[in-house]
Design a protein around this motif. Structure first.
Motif, short mmCIF file in Angstrom:
data_model
loop_
_atom_site.label_atom_id
_atom_site.label_comp_id
_atom_site.label_asym_id
_atom_site.label_seq_id
_atom_site.Cartn_x
_atom_site.Cartn_y
_atom_site.Cartn_z
N VAL A 84 55.76 24.59 33.54
CA VAL A 84 55.81 25.60 35.10
C VAL A 84 54.45 26.30 34.77
N ILE A 85 54.02 27.45 35.90
CA ILE A 85 53.06 28.31 35.69
C ILE A 85 53.71 29.88 36.02
N LYS A 86 53.59 30.78 35.00
CA LYS A 86 53.97 32.33 35.43
C LYS A 86 53.08 33.04 35.77
N VAL A 87 53.10 33.33 37.17
CA VAL A 87 52.22 34.81 36.87
C VAL A 87 52.84 36.70 36.68
N LEU A 88 52.13 36.76 35.95
CA LEU A 88 52.69 37.75 34.72
C LEU A 88 51.78 39.21 35.91
N VAL A 89 52.04 40.14 36.76
CA VAL A 89 51.58 40.93 37.29
C VAL A 89 52.04 42.09 36.96
N ALA A 90 50.89 43.01 36.98
CA ALA A 90 51.06 44.64 36.50
C ALA A 90 51.52 45.73 37.76
N SER A 91 51.65 46.80 37.40
CA SER A 91 51.94 47.57 39.18
C SER A 91 50.45 47.71 38.76
N GLY A 92 49.98 47.54 39.35
CA GLY A 92 48.20 48.49 40.10
C GLY A 92 48.26 49.74 39.84
N PRO A 93 47.35 50.39 39.44
CA PRO A 93 47.29 51.69 39.71
C PRO A 93 46.24 52.55 40.72
N GLU A 94 46.30 51.30 41.74
CA GLU A 94 45.28 51.71 43.07
C GLU A 94 46.26 51.38 44.00
N LYS A 95 47.37 51.91 44.16
CA LYS A 95 48.33 51.57 45.11
C LYS A 95 47.60 52.65 46.58
N PRO A 96 48.02 51.70 47.44
CA PRO A 96 48.90 50.36 48.25
C PRO A 96 47.91 48.96 48.17
N TYR A 97 47.98 48.11 47.80
CA TYR A 97 47.12 46.72 47.24
C TYR A 97 47.56 45.88 49.08
N CYS A 98 46.76 45.86 49.55
CA CYS A 98 47.14 44.87 50.76
C CYS A 98 46.05 43.33 50.16
N LEU A 99 46.84 42.32 52.21
CA LEU A 99 45.90 41.19 52.00
C LEU A 99 44.98 41.89 53.16
N LYS A 100 43.75 40.70 51.87
CA LYS A 100 42.00 41.74 52.69
C LYS A 100 41.89 40.94 54.42
N LYS A 101 42.27 40.56 54.15
CA LYS A 101 42.16 39.77 55.69
C LYS A 101 43.20 41.41 56.90
N LEU A 102 44.09 41.31 56.36
CA LEU A 102 44.98 42.14 57.17
C LEU A 102 45.35 43.49 56.74
N GLY A 103 44.14 43.58 56.18
CA GLY A 103 44.09 45.62 55.85
C GLY A 103 45.03 46.67 55.41
N MET A 104 45.56 48.06 55.50
CA MET A 104 46.35 48.78 54.69
C MET A 104 46.90 49.01 56.00
N THR A 105 47.77 47.75 56.98
CA THR A 105 49.13 48.11 57.63
C THR A 105 49.64 47.21 57.17
N GLU A 106 51.32 47.34 57.97
CA GLU A 106 52.55 46.41 57.74
C GLU A 106 52.35 45.26 57.86
N LYS A 107 51.49 44.91 58.17
CA LYS A 107 51.36 43.04 58.38
C LYS A 107 50.30 43.09 56.59
N GLY A 108 49.79 43.50 56.11
CA GLY A 108 49.64 43.27 55.06
C GLY A 108 49.28 43.73 54.00
N CYS A 109 50.27 45.32 53.42
CA CYS A 109 50.69 45.70 52.23
C CYS A 109 52.58 45.04 53.08
N PHE A 110 52.79 45.08 51.36
CA PHE A 110 54.20 44.48 50.70
C PHE A 110 55.07 45.58 49.92
N ILE A 111 55.68 45.51 49.64
CA ILE A 111 57.01 46.02 48.69
C ILE A 111 57.66 45.20 48.05
N ARG A 112 58.34 45.13 46.74
CA ARG A 112 59.70 44.14 46.62
C ARG A 112 61.35 45.43 46.86
N VAL A 113 61.26 44.92 47.43
CA VAL A 113 62.89 44.72 48.38
C VAL A 113 63.57 44.18 47.01
#
Length: 470
Positions: A84-113
């Protein structure tokens, strides 16, 4: 295994991988994505894991903004005889991170709930963007732009890798306007950074006997020079007991190396203050600039929660096998030294590693002090044996000579790597019953394990029947 706020399970590589990674980058604790395990926790495995890892790295590199290189690890793990593949992700220091093609919008930025990655409210996006760290060394323009990187190229070649003509951009050594940044300055052949290693005769700073400087060169070279100097100082001392002669190095090599690397890669260089290393008669003190990030608590720090301060540096140190994987350094130190060795201040962090014998240099006199670690003959007490689990007892009893992990698992009748690590290997290492044959490279393919003096003493006790296995 179940999904949680920090664990996401995927049966295969899906189109929404970047969404999950963005959510973990924006999460204060980061997280891990397992590919090859379905939502019910059933291990399905993946085909061609090497190709899959390359595809994941390429997608995360190109589809997420800001750049997240150095903030994730891609690991291959064996579970139930499947990969299996494990992708280990650290908390980023430059929040907010987003999908590049959608930018810093509600469609591009997500948070874990909970166990889901949800769209980030626009008000939160705006608030995080306003607080975004803009003075990271990856964004600071180097005062010198005529930089050369021959030393860095040599280290990459020694690691079996070669830098092409676009290496500066690929390694994050340039700002958005294509100028060399402060990371590039630190990695260059000539710079103004100097790391000091001071040595004192006694237990205070009153009698300085050496003041070495390693620097004005690539920080990779300076790091190796510091490691070499401390390895030279890490002498083997002896103690004669009624039973035997005990030889022990002043400091455990693995946590010492981890402490040095952590101090260098996580140091706050924005004020051009390098980490400092001080050798006393009874300890080593390692001081790095910058306290804990605002969103990390001490408890999370000790658990290995990672928010890299200098992600570009970490990426290069990982390329050169100086760093294992995200969040691994502190837990590895804690296998030998207690949390009380760390001291947290507003503007710096200090770790104090006491030497094994607590020796003080005396002229021609035998030190009259108790060792920091007791001798093997004194270590196996009734209380100690009561605290040894059945799993660790089994491991100690079967371990003869030096054995690799697959051999041990086969003899124990185990197939699940994580179970072996958590229930057998790590507890035995933590209790000082076994040790690595290649301590400087814990994940080496040549790694084997053997009993320590304490482990051999425990096996003798077990063999005489003083303890009874269930």
């Amino acid at each position: 295994m179940k999904e949680s706020n920090r664990i996401e399970l995927k049966s295969s590589l899906s189109e929404n991988l970047e969404k999950e990674v963005v959510a973990f980058l924006n999460n204060r604790e980061g997280g891990a994505i397992y590919i090859g395990i379905d939502d019910g926790g059933n291990v399905l495995g993946v085909e061609n894991p090497d190709d899959l890892q390359l595809r994941i790295k390429d997608r995360l590199k190109n589809n997420i903004h800001p750049n997240c290189l150095g903030l994730f690890d891609i690991l291959e793990e064996s579970m139930e005889e499947k990969q299996v593949i494990k992708v280990l992700v650290a908390s980023g220091p430059e929040k907010p991170y987003c999908l590049k093609k959608l930018g810093m919008t509600e469609k591009g930025c997500f948070i874990r709930v909970g166990t889901a990655s949800e769209p980030m409210p626009q008000r939160m996006i705006d608030r995080l963007f306003a607080r975004r760290v803009r003075n990271s060394i990856g964004k600071i323009r180097s005062n010198q732009q005529n930089l050369k990187f021959e030393q860095l190229k040599i280290y990459y070649e020694e690691a079996g890798k070669k830098l092409n003509g676009r290496f500066a951009g690929n390694l994050g050594l340039k700002t958005e306007d294509d100028a060399f940044n402060y990371v590039a300055f630190l990695m260059s052949d000539v710079n103004t950074l100097s790391i000091k290693v001071a040595k004192y005769r006694g237990k205070t700073r009153g009698d300085l006997i050496e003041n070495n400087e390693y620097g004005y060169c690539s920080i990779i070279k300076a790091t190796k020079q510091v490691l070499d100097k401390l390895d030279l100082e890490n002498k083997t001392k002896s103690r004669i007991t009624a039973q035997k002669r005990i030889d022990k190095r002043l400091w455990d090599a693995v946590p010492l190396r981890e402490a040095v690397i952590n101090a260098i890669v996580h140091n706050d260089y924005t004020n051009e203050v390098p980490p400092k290393f001080e050798i006393f008669a009874d300890r080593i003190e390692i001081t790095s600039a910058g306290g804990l990030p605002d969103s990390i608590q001490q408890e999370e720090f000790f658990e290995g929660v990672s928010m890299p301060r200098n992600q570009e540096m970490i990426r290069i140190f990982k390329d050169l096998d100086l760093v294992e994987h995200l969040g691994s350094g502190i837990p590895r130190i804690l296998l030998t030294y207690p949390p009380s060795c760390f001291r947290f201040f507003d503007n710096f962090l200090r770790i104090t590693l006491p030497n094994a014998w607590d020796l003080e240099e005396n002229t021609g006199e035998k030190p009259q002090v108790e060792p920091f670690f007791p001798s093997a003959a004194d270590q196996v007490t009734d209380q100690d044996t009561d605290q040894v689990t059945d799993q660790v007892r089994r491991l100690v009893l079967l371990l003869k000579g030096s054995r690799a992990r697959p051999e041990l698992m086969a003899e124990l009748g185990l197939r699940h790597n994580p179970s072996f690590r958590e229930n057998y290997l790590h507890p035995a290492l933590l209790q000082g019953l076994i040790e690595m044959t290649v301590p400087d490279k814990p994940n080496s393919r040549l790694q084997k394990y053997r009993l320590t003096a304490k482990g051999r003493a425990l096996r003798e006790v077990l063999g005489r029947g003083f303890m009874k296995l269930d």
